[in-house]
Design a protein around this motif. Structure first.
Motif, PDB file in Angstrom:
ATOM      1  N   THR A  96     -33.028 -22.276   6.883  1.00  0.00           N
ATOM      2  CA  THR A  96     -32.393 -22.937   8.017  1.00  0.00           C
ATOM      3  C   THR A  96     -30.940 -23.191   7.659  1.00  0.00           C
ATOM      4  O   THR A  96     -30.667 -23.910   6.698  1.00  0.00           O
ATOM      5  N   HIS A  97     -30.049 -22.592   8.404  1.00  0.00           N
ATOM      6  CA  HIS A  97     -28.643 -22.598   8.011  1.00  0.00           C
ATOM      7  C   HIS A  97     -27.729 -22.743   9.230  1.00  0.00           C
ATOM      8  O   HIS A  97     -28.187 -22.705  10.376  1.00  0.00           O
ATOM      9  N   HIS A 147     -26.316 -26.574   3.531  1.00  0.00           N
ATOM     10  CA  HIS A 147     -26.132 -26.343   2.091  1.00  0.00           C
ATOM     11  C   HIS A 147     -24.637 -26.243   1.780  1.00  0.00           C
ATOM     12  O   HIS A 147     -24.166 -25.199   1.321  1.00  0.00           O
TER      13      HIS A 147
HETATM   14 CU    CU Z   1     -27.735 -22.884   4.407  1.00  0.00          CU
END
Ligand code: CU
Length: 196
Positions: A96-97, A147
């Motif tokens: 999931t990004h 992230h």
């Molecule tokens: Cu990510």
């Protein structure tokens, strides 16, 4: 100057599924199915969802786009150089990004050319790709909101070797150490590619 957005709405996905079902039925009746070679390259003005809903086997992906795999937890390749007018597609390969430009409107240090829109798009199983057409030359740094330490990438649009442009600045003080290190290393690579 700004890129074109391609969003897959739930409605478009459903419409596509319906069209495929219809195409399947048409196939049973022996017709050749005609037409529908799907030249719709998904890189239009965002209104293409209606027109190409009936080509069934095609999707909204631009045929000759440069592809970046969005993996756990990398953008791969991490840095690419392209000509102005090139469409880049970020393609979901797991996890999931997001694809998020370092941009003042995203409340981050501006690391894309001035005047470019602030991209912030989900890349996940429900939103599997995103395309952006790069027109303005310069260095574009972007990251994943999920992230922010690990997933940082860079697009170099040829034709701007100004060493003082936003995408070649030192990382701002708000960057965590690992992210700052990534930015510095991408800056080095970008300068190398640009020969400055
Ligand atoms: Cu990510």
């Amino acid at each position: 100057m700004t890129g074109n957005r391609v969003r897959r709405s739930r409605r478009q996905i459903l419409a596509g599924a319906g069209a495929m079902l219809l195409a399947g039925l048409a196939g049973c009746s022996g017709g050749d199915g005609g037409g529908g070679n799907g030249n719709g390259n998904g890189n239009g003005d965002g209104s293409n969802g209606e027109e190409n809903g009936d080509d069934g086997m095609e999707d909204d992906r631009t045929e000759d786009a440069e592809e970046i795999n969005v993996e756990a937890n990398d953008f791969n390749p991490q840095i690419i150089e392209i000509e102005p007018g090139t469409t880049v597609r970020w393609e979901h390969r797991g996890g999931t990004h997001t694809v998020t430009f370092y941009h003042e409107d995203n409340e981050r240090q501006q690391r894309v050319p001035e005047g470019v829109e602030a991209v912030d798009e989900d890349i996940n199983p429900g939103s599997e790709f995103y395309e952006f057409t790069f027109e303005e030359p310069g260095v574009y740094d972007y990251f994943c909101q999920e992230h922010p330490e690990q997933m940082i990438g860079s697009i170099i649009v040829a034709g701007n070797d100004d060493p003082d442009q936003p995408g070649l600045q030192e990382p701002g003080e708000e960057f965590e150490p690992f992210a700052a290190q990534e930015i510095r290393s991408l800056n080095d690579e970008a300068r190398n590619i640009l020969g400055i």
